[in-house]
Design an enzyme around this catalytic site. Structure first.
Site, short mmCIF file in Angstrom:
data_model
loop_
_atom_site.label_atom_id
_atom_site.label_comp_id
_atom_site.label_asym_id
_atom_site.label_seq_id
_atom_site.Cartn_x
_atom_site.Cartn_y
_atom_site.Cartn_z
N LEU A 195 -3.09 -11.78 -5.87
CA LEU A 195 -4.18 -10.81 -6.02
C LEU A 195 -4.00 -9.67 -5.03
CD1 LEU A 195 -6.90 -13.55 -6.14
CD2 LEU A 195 -6.54 -11.96 -8.02
N ASP A 196 -3.87 -8.46 -5.54
CA ASP A 196 -3.89 -7.30 -4.67
C ASP A 196 -5.28 -7.18 -4.06
OD1 ASP A 196 -3.08 -4.81 -3.50
OD2 ASP A 196 -4.11 -3.77 -5.14
N LYS A 197 -5.42 -6.44 -2.97
CA LYS A 197 -6.72 -6.31 -2.31
C LYS A 197 -7.51 -5.11 -2.85
CE LYS A 197 -6.76 -4.74 1.95
NZ LYS A 197 -7.40 -3.40 1.78
N THR A 198 -7.03 -3.90 -2.55
CA THR A 198 -7.78 -2.69 -2.89
C THR A 198 -7.80 -2.45 -4.39
OG1 THR A 198 -7.16 -1.71 -0.76
CG2 THR A 198 -8.01 -0.21 -2.46
N VAL A 218 -2.18 -9.91 -10.17
CA VAL A 218 -3.22 -8.97 -10.53
C VAL A 218 -3.16 -7.78 -9.59
CG1 VAL A 218 -5.67 -8.67 -11.07
CG2 VAL A 218 -4.67 -10.97 -11.12
#
Length: 242
Positions: free
Chosen positions: A5-8, A201
């Site tokens: 999972l990407d953050k921003t 994602v």
């Protein structure tokens, strides 16, 4: 079995406000003018935050030779001087670290903020900070993934302090931070080598290699880049990770 999972823009809303402007050289107005000029050429959420924080009253100068520096920031020439705006790694690459800069940066990151630095003439000119909020659905989505036996891992180019703080808020226990695009890709390859079916994602250009390599790539399409959307197998059109 594993979902990166990407953050921003994925775990967070991706619409962070500009919260701090810390000039190290010159006035606040001077450094904001330069940062807004560079940011106006980029569609990254951090760049949008700087532009919106500057407001329409700021007279932005012309930028020549603009370039995006993958996983690090942006750069361009203003009035014959090369300026860069980006993360801690970009500062190190530019040889602009100093004890004062490190102290300012650490103080902001310990608050869970994302700090970016304006660099010119080989020195740090200012530190800017933004504070992105997690999406309302993120904690629930992470809990549902765990209930399905899927291991969520945050893969982000953001700094370790901010990444860890946001991961705790949503229940993600494994965080890999300060990653370049190729390092996100290597993480996906590592998970696959364990024998796992791997998903990723993300919403940005920096996520594209990992999205392409994963067994299933999911793009947060509501505010994602064209590159991410075209690379992914699935586009989440409402931008909600649930």
């Amino acid at each position: 079995r594993v979902l990166g999972l990407d953050k921003t823009g994925t775990v967070t809303q991706g619409r962070p406000p500009l919260t701090d402007i810390v000039p190290l050289v010159g006035s606040e107005a001077q450094v904001l003018r330069l940062a807004a000029a560079l940011s106006g050429r980029s569609d990254h959420p951090v760049s949008r935050a700087v532009v919106q924080g500057a407001g329409a009253a700021v007279d932005s100068p012309a930028v020549a030779n603009f370039a995006a520096l993958s996983g690090r920031g942006i750069e361009g020439t203003i009035d014959g001087v090369l300026y860069r705006l980006g993360n801690h790694r970009l500062v190190e690459d530019s040889g602009a670290c100093s004890p004062e800069f490190e102290a300012r940066l650490d103080a902001l990151e310990q608050q869970g903020k994302t700090a970016i630095v304006l660099i010119g003439a080989g020195q740090a000119l200012a530190v800017f900070a933004i504070a992105d909020a997690v999406r309302e659905q993120s904690r629930e989505a992470v809990a549902q993934l765990k209930a399905l036996g899927i291991r969520p891992v945050m893969l982000t180019g953001g700094n370790r302090h901010t990444a860890a703080a946001l991961a705790r808020q949503v229940g993600i226990g494994e965080v890999r931070s300060e990653l370049l695009p190729q390092e996100k890709l290597r993480a996906i390859e590592e998970f696959a080598a364990e024998g796992s079916v791997v998903g990723m994602v993300g919403d940005g250009i920096n996520d594209a290699p990992a999205l392409a390599k994963a067994n299933i790539g999911f793009a947060m399409a509501a505010a994602g880049t064209d590159t991410a959307i075209e690379t992914a197998d699935v586009a989440l059109m409402d931008g909600a990770p649930r």
